[in-house]
Design a protein around this motif. Structure first.
Motif, PDB file in Angstrom:
ATOM      1  N   ASN A 274      12.929   3.098   5.730  1.00 37.35           N
ATOM      2  CA  ASN A 274      14.205   3.813   5.799  1.00 37.35           C
ATOM      3  C   ASN A 274      14.876   4.003   4.432  1.00 37.35           C
ATOM      4  O   ASN A 274      16.099   3.940   4.302  1.00 37.35           O
ATOM      5  N   HIS A 275      14.075   4.183   3.399  1.00 35.04           N
ATOM      6  CA  HIS A 275      14.662   4.535   2.101  1.00 35.04           C
ATOM      7  C   HIS A 275      13.784   5.582   1.400  1.00 35.04           C
ATOM      8  O   HIS A 275      13.304   5.365   0.275  1.00 35.04           O
ATOM      9  N   PRO A 276      13.541   6.734   2.061  1.00 30.02           N
ATOM     10  CA  PRO A 276      12.700   7.769   1.414  1.00 30.02           C
ATOM     11  C   PRO A 276      13.333   8.357   0.167  1.00 30.02           C
ATOM     12  O   PRO A 276      12.628   8.921  -0.671  1.00 30.02           O
ATOM     13  N   HIS A 277      14.670   8.234   0.035  1.00 28.16           N
ATOM     14  CA  HIS A 277      15.337   8.845  -1.115  1.00 28.16           C
ATOM     15  C   HIS A 277      15.048   8.126  -2.438  1.00 28.16           C
ATOM     16  O   HIS A 277      15.291   8.682  -3.505  1.00 28.16           O
ATOM     17  N   ILE A 278      14.527   6.896  -2.372  1.00 29.77           N
ATOM     18  CA  ILE A 278      14.221   6.186  -3.621  1.00 29.77           C
ATOM     19  C   ILE A 278      12.720   6.197  -3.915  1.00 29.77           C
ATOM     20  O   ILE A 278      12.261   5.519  -4.836  1.00 29.77           O
ATOM     21  N   CYS A 279      11.971   6.961  -3.118  1.00 28.38           N
ATOM     22  CA  CYS A 279      10.515   7.039  -3.347  1.00 28.38           C
ATOM     23  C   CYS A 279      10.271   7.957  -4.543  1.00 28.38           C
ATOM     24  O   CYS A 279      10.253   9.175  -4.427  1.00 28.38           O
ATOM     25  N   THR A 280      10.080   7.372  -5.710  1.00 26.48           N
ATOM     26  CA  THR A 280       9.884   8.135  -6.940  1.00 26.48           C
ATOM     27  C   THR A 280       8.612   7.682  -7.632  1.00 26.48           C
ATOM     28  O   THR A 280       8.132   6.558  -7.439  1.00 26.48           O
ATOM     29  N   TYR A 281       8.073   8.571  -8.438  1.00 31.27           N
ATOM     30  CA  TYR A 281       6.834   8.310  -9.165  1.00 31.27           C
ATOM     31  C   TYR A 281       7.094   8.451 -10.662  1.00 31.27           C
ATOM     32  O   TYR A 281       7.858   9.324 -11.096  1.00 31.27           O
ATOM     33  N   ASP A 282       6.465   7.595 -11.411  1.00 33.66           N
ATOM     34  CA  ASP A 282       6.537   7.712 -12.863  1.00 33.66           C
ATOM     35  C   ASP A 282       5.747   8.921 -13.310  1.00 33.66           C
ATOM     36  O   ASP A 282       4.675   9.221 -12.757  1.00 33.66           O
TER      37      ASP A 282
ATOM     38  N   LYS B 294       0.830  -1.198   0.000  1.00 32.65           N
ATOM     39  CA  LYS B 294       0.000   0.000   0.000  1.00 32.65           C
ATOM     40  C   LYS B 294       0.871   1.257   0.000  1.00 32.65           C
ATOM     41  O   LYS B 294       1.893   1.328   0.674  1.00 32.65           O
ATOM     42  N   CYS B 295       0.443   2.267  -0.769  1.00 29.78           N
ATOM     43  CA  CYS B 295       1.162   3.533  -0.870  1.00 29.78           C
ATOM     44  C   CYS B 295       0.155   4.665  -0.703  1.00 29.78           C
ATOM     45  O   CYS B 295      -0.934   4.633  -1.282  1.00 29.78           O
ATOM     46  N   ASP B 296       0.517   5.678   0.118  1.00 30.35           N
ATOM     47  CA  ASP B 296      -0.425   6.780   0.348  1.00 30.35           C
ATOM     48  C   ASP B 296      -0.286   7.910  -0.674  1.00 30.35           C
ATOM     49  O   ASP B 296      -0.996   8.911  -0.606  1.00 30.35           O
ATOM     50  N   GLY B 297       0.670   7.799  -1.611  1.00 35.36           N
ATOM     51  CA  GLY B 297       0.785   8.772  -2.682  1.00 35.36           C
ATOM     52  C   GLY B 297       1.517  10.046  -2.321  1.00 35.36           C
ATOM     53  O   GLY B 297       1.599  10.963  -3.137  1.00 35.36           O
ATOM     54  N   THR B 298       2.059  10.159  -1.098  1.00 34.27           N
ATOM     55  CA  THR B 298       2.810  11.350  -0.730  1.00 34.27           C
ATOM     56  C   THR B 298       4.251  11.228  -1.202  1.00 34.27           C
ATOM     57  O   THR B 298       4.665  10.188  -1.714  1.00 34.27           O
TER      58      THR B 298
ATOM     59  N   PRO C 297       8.128  11.929   0.273  1.00 36.14           N
ATOM     60  CA  PRO C 297       8.107  10.469   0.130  1.00 36.14           C
ATOM     61  C   PRO C 297       6.926   9.863   0.880  1.00 36.14           C
ATOM     62  O   PRO C 297       6.429  10.454   1.832  1.00 36.14           O
ATOM     63  N   CYS C 298       6.489   8.685   0.470  1.00 39.51           N
ATOM     64  CA  CYS C 298       5.319   8.060   1.090  1.00 39.51           C
ATOM     65  C   CYS C 298       5.704   7.488   2.454  1.00 39.51           C
ATOM     66  O   CYS C 298       6.882   7.278   2.774  1.00 39.51           O
ATOM     67  N   ARG C 299       4.693   7.200   3.273  1.00 41.22           N
ATOM     68  CA  ARG C 299       4.947   6.704   4.615  1.00 41.22           C
ATOM     69  C   ARG C 299       5.581   5.314   4.602  1.00 41.22           C
ATOM     70  O   ARG C 299       6.384   4.987   5.481  1.00 41.22           O
ATOM     71  N   THR C 300       5.254   4.511   3.603  1.00 44.53           N
ATOM     72  CA  THR C 300       5.842   3.169   3.540  1.00 44.53           C
ATOM     73  C   THR C 300       7.342   3.234   3.310  1.00 44.53           C
ATOM     74  O   THR C 300       8.125   2.531   3.964  1.00 44.53           O
ATOM     75  N   CYS C 301       7.772   4.104   2.400  1.00 41.64           N
ATOM     76  CA  CYS C 301       9.201   4.249   2.145  1.00 41.64           C
ATOM     77  C   CYS C 301       9.919   4.842   3.363  1.00 41.64           C
ATOM     78  O   CYS C 301      11.077   4.505   3.637  1.00 41.64           O
ATOM     79  N   GLN C 302       9.234   5.715   4.083  1.00 43.29           N
ATOM     80  CA  GLN C 302       9.844   6.274   5.289  1.00 43.29           C
ATOM     81  C   GLN C 302      10.022   5.195   6.356  1.00 43.29           C
ATOM     82  O   GLN C 302      11.054   5.139   7.029  1.00 43.29           O
ATOM     83  N   LYS C 303       9.005   4.352   6.516  1.00 41.17           N
ATOM     84  CA  LYS C 303       9.119   3.281   7.505  1.00 41.17           C
ATOM     85  C   LYS C 303      10.223   2.288   7.142  1.00 41.17           C
ATOM     86  O   LYS C 303      10.887   1.727   8.019  1.00 41.17           O
TER      87      LYS C 303
END
Length: 634
Positions: free
Chosen positions: A49-57, A35-39, A41-47
């Protein structure tokens, strides 16, 4: 019976459905099928510990692949009427993009660089020579060279996870009763004479949004994170709101001990919100304004040296965003550029006044922004416009780059100050033209600031041992210096009779106390009956509240950062002036202090003098020493 839908209508519905099925998750969440909340970086990537790779097409173009007939139909469709709420929301997103784009860069934003670098830096040179805006060489160039921050959260506190950050934010949020009570004082009393907020209308609109959300219960539950209030931008706005409440509490009508406690508490909560917003690593316009208001509040509490240090950090963060130069804001929306120009002028305002008081070198520059040509021609400048121009002129005075002598520069600076003063509105120049209370207050505030500037410009002539009538320049400067000290004292006395602003504003208290001390020790003014009367009246203003407090057992509402020891020193100075006036002895007798015990001064013991003869003039020097000791050393 319903009519059969046309093929165009069917195509439109299918396109809408196809848009709903488009991927809304970030690439890592879509890859893991979580699940992704669309923010960003999203909360899943923050949890994880890799918010820097949270990217969107990037979104697919719905027009791509459509038939010529469909494209032809779409080109003739009447454009959708703009939604006011949508326009406002887009404006907010554009305003926050300056600070957030560098923190969370997306692939399609790789060519945008919101961390300022000069034209001669390696980053700018390589970017200008890149053949492609999305060239990989320029995408992460700042990070590769170690010129861009990488921490998405403030590293110097315990709140690490989004849940901890949300709980910490709820603990410092301003309550509805606090906003309604103390923002009014900031808006009416503090802001008109130190307009740090660059867009008051926009700020009040955001404040109303916050109050509505607070009343709706969006900011109550620790276990329910509201994304729109958990973002760095929203937390930055909350820190700004708390900073205005700190300033408002300082100017409120409550008793001094409670006022100081409330202002300090609001400032503490504001600074904690700044940490939650990662202010040191991800500055924004709201964060810069927050730091300016907190620094000004520190000044008004008497902590001007700490305010000086904080202002240095604020200026550096503003330069990181490129606020000091017009060229770095060319890609921003026009209203943001206007806000940025005003904000940098406010920074110049704060730095120039502190530099004059301390005689320290300024950090800010004004060469990056061109003066408004209309402003240079106008002769009806408002109080704020005159003050902005005055502080800009002060920088040229305290940081001269010409080969003129010190006296020549002083005379030239006086001419510029006079010309600027004469371009203000009529009520700023002549008090008889004032028709409202606000006009009276603006006139007196500008009179204090301009008189202080004149006295600083004329100090080279004041330091000379005696008047030299055969030299025209020193005589002109000494006459102007005497007039400026008198004008500053008179303006303060008239101002404090109408408002609490001068007794609560550090810059105005400093102006009148320094003017009073110079009137006391300068040979041209210390025996002048008019100057002596002004000295007495100023000292009475500061000492009367302490006397009422001692007699009535209460706390005077006009008391501010001067402590009881400061007040006692001023009373001692007043007594010394009385004794000198009664004695009327020669002024050239020698004296020498035998001892100056700081503990003795604090306990009220006497200062002893050795002199070839015991003249009553010693009482004047005794009072001056004690006053200077308390006001500038303790």
């Amino acid at each position: 019976m319903n009519a059969t839908p046309s093929h165009d209508e069917v195509d439109r519905v299918l396109r809408l459905k196809r848009k709903e099925r488009e991927a809304r998750a970030c690439y890592p969440c879509r890859k893991r099928k979580v699940k992704c909340d669309g923010t960003q970086p999203c909360r899943t990537c923050q949890k994880r510990n890799h918010p820097h790779i949270c990217t969107y097409d990037p979104p697919r173009d719905s027009r791509r692949g459509a038939s010529p007939a469909v494209l032809n139909i779409q080109s003739h469709v009447r454009p959708e009427q703009p939604n006011p709420e949508r326009v406002q929301r887009q404006r907010q997103q554009d305003d926050s993009a300056i600070a957030l784009a560098s923190a969370n860069p997306r692939p399609d934003d790789a060519a945008k660089n919101y961390v300022y670098s000069g034209d001669n830096s390696v980053v700018s040179i390589l970017r200008s020579r890149a053949s492609n805006a999305n060239d990989s060489m320029t995408r992460d160039l700042g990070s590769v060279l170690g010129l861009q921050n990488t921490f998405n959260n403030y590293p110097f506190m315990d709140s690490r996870t989004p849940e901890e950050k949300w709980t910490s934010l709820l603990s410092v949020l301003p309550q509805r009763s606090e906003v309604l009570k103390f923002f009014h004082y900031y808006r009416v009393t503090a802001y008109p004479f130190n307009p740090i907020l660059a867009d008051m209308d926009r700020f009040e609109s955001d404040m109303c949004t916050y109050l509505n959300a607070h009343s709706a219960g969006e900011l109550r539950h620790e276990d329910k994170i509201v994304d729109r209030w958990a973002s760095d931008k929203s937390i930055g706005h909350i820190s700004l709101l708390l900073a205005t409440l700190a300033a408002g509490a300082h100017y409120s009508d409550i008793d001094y001990p409670q006022r100081l406690e409330l202002a300090t508490d609001f400032a503490r909560r504001s600074f904690h919100a700044l940490r939650l917003a990662n202010f040191l690593f991800r500055p924004s316009l709201d964060i810069i304004q927050t730091l300016l208001i907190l620094g000004n509040t520190l000044q008004n509490m008497g902590q001007s040296d700490a305010a000086w240090a904080l202002l240095g950090t604020t200026i550096r963060l503003a330069q990181t965003m490129g606020l000091h130069t017009e060229r770095s804001t060319l890609q921003w929306p026009e209203y943001v550029r206007t806000k940025t120009r005003t904000l940098w002028s406010t920074i110049v305002w704060q730095d120039s006044l502190l530099c004059m008081c301390y005689d320290r070198p300024p950090i800010v520059t004004v060469t990056g922004w061109t003066m408004d040509s209309d402003l240079l021609r106008r002769t009806d400048l408002s109080y704020q416009e005159v003050m902005h121009s005055l502080c800009r002129l002060i920088l040229d005075i305290i940081r001269p780059d010409s080969f003129l002598s010190e006296l020549d520069r002083a005379v030239e600076a006086l001419n510029k100050l006079d010309t600027l003063y004469q371009r203000g509105k009529p009520h700023l120049q002549v008090r008889s033209s004032c028709t409202t209370l606000q006009q009276h207050l603006e006139h007196l505030a500008l009179k204090m600031h301009s008189s202080f500037c004149v006295s600083v410009v004329c100090r080279p002539a004041m330091k000379q041992s005696q008047s030299q009538p055969h030299l025209l320049q020193p005589e002109i400067l000494r006459n102007r210096a005497k007039g400026s000290l008198i004008d500053a004292s008179r303006a303060f006395l008239d101002f404090q009779a109408l408002s609490v602003v001068p007794m609560r504003s550090w810059s105005m208290v400093h102006t009148v106390l320094s003017s009073t001390l110079l009137l006391c020790i300068w040979e041209e003014t210390r025996n002048d009956p008019q100057c002596r009367d002004l000295q007495q009246r100023v000292i009475d203003v500061f000492s009367s509240s302490d006397s009422r407090t001692a007699e009535e057992g209460g706390v005077d509402n006009d008391g501010q950062w001067l402590s009881t020891r400061h007040i006692r020193a001023l009373v001692t100075l007043r007594s010394a002036l009385d004794r000198q006036q009664e004695s009327n002895v020669p002024e050239n007798e020698s004296w020498m202090p035998q001892s100056l015990d700081g503990a003795g001064l604090g306990s009220g013991s006497d200062v002893r003098f050795e002199s070839r003869k015991q003249f009553p003039l010693k009482w004047l020097y005794r009072g001056l020493l004690i006053c200077l000791w308390y006001l500038y050393i303790l």
